[in-house]
Design an enzyme around this catalytic site. Structure first.
Site, short mmCIF file in Angstrom:
data_model
loop_
_atom_site.label_atom_id
_atom_site.label_comp_id
_atom_site.label_asym_id
_atom_site.label_seq_id
_atom_site.Cartn_x
_atom_site.Cartn_y
_atom_site.Cartn_z
N GLU A 155 0.83 -1.21 0.00
CA GLU A 155 0.00 0.00 0.00
C GLU A 155 0.86 1.26 0.00
OE1 GLU A 155 -4.17 -1.30 2.08
OE2 GLU A 155 -2.42 -1.20 3.39
N GLU A 204 -3.95 -10.20 3.63
CA GLU A 204 -4.71 -9.81 4.81
C GLU A 204 -5.79 -10.81 5.20
OE1 GLU A 204 -2.93 -5.85 3.67
OE2 GLU A 204 -3.51 -7.71 2.70
#
Length: 258
Positions: free
Chosen positions: A114, A134
């Site tokens: 990210e 995740e």
């Protein structure tokens, strides 16, 4: 500024922000705050280009699992407040009117990816490993891993990689447009690219970044208006006049940012 989890240097107009939180450059609470502080270095007048880098084996594994364990005791308001620290840093990287590059070696997953997504251009090693795992802890990418990712690779590919948690190498990442360039030595390639960008007219590069980012989220007519307004501003700069003069005199331009 002094940092514990980052190594920040500025040389010849290029700011290199190296993640240095051994052993895997986990983004813990300390790094979250230091990344936000490092953005202030990018804002300094002496900086023309920024480069984010990690180690030889790991760019970053993303959020420290211990952070999520601690977050079990937070209220949702506290979690959002903590997320805003890192999210604000990523937003600043994306919007600052200077080019910012990511040099990716090794593992770059979760929050590490990210961070790279917030940069303007990503350069990855062929054998680097990128993705969003995740789901292994019952979460989704929450700081750009969904929202920025989809603009680069499209909804189908974004959902596929987020659903599966699969990690892809640099070559595959280039194929799906997650990274723009692949190089055996990403940091050297980023440095060379940054040196080239350093010699470009700063206002033109900065406004190009801003207009392209805005165009991504706007309709064609609105984006075209922004493009025209930016061009009309640049027409009045000293750098534009210098570029024309240098062209006529058959020499390299010397841009000053004025």
């Amino acid at each position: 500024m002094e940092f514990d989890t980052l190594d920040v240097t500025v040389t010849d107009g290029i700011a290199t922000i190296r993640l240095a939180n051994d052993p895997v450059n986990a983004i813990d609470q300390r790094m979250r705050r230091e990344l936000a502080e490092a953005v202030d270095v990018l804002r300094e007048d002496r900086v023309q280009v920024g480069v984010f880098a990690g180690g030889d084996e790991v760019f970053s594994v993303g959020a420290d699992v211990a952070l999520f364990e601690a977050a079990q005791e937070w209220t949702t308001a506290e979690f959002r407040e903590n997320s805003r620290i890192l999210g604000g840093a990523f937003d600043a990287i994306e919007t600052i009117e200077k080019p910012v590059l990511a040099a990716i070696n090794g593992t770059c997953v979760g929050g590490g990816l990210e961070l790279a997504l917030a940069c303007d251009v990503r350069i990855a090693a062929p054998d680097s490993k990128l993705g969003f795992p995740e789901h292994n802890i019952g979460l989704i990418p929450g700081l750009g891993g969904c929202s920025r990712f989809v603009h680069l690779v499209g909804p189908g590919t974004a959902k596929d990689l987020i659903f599966s948690g699969d990690l892809i190498d640099g070559d595959r990442a280039r194929e799906i447009r997650l990274v723009e360039r692949v190089a055996d030595d990403p940091e050297a390639a980023a440095r060379s690219y940054a040196e080239d960008l350093r010699d470009r007219p700063p206002q033109a590069v900065g406004l190009a970044k801003r207009v392209v980012n805005a165009a991504r989220d706007a309709d064609t007519r609105t984006a075209g208006t922004l493009e025209s307004l930016a061009q009309s501003t640049l027409l009045k700069t000293d750098d534009h006049r210098e570029g024309i003069t240098a062209f006529r005199e058959d020499r390299d331009p010397e841009f000053t940012g004025e």
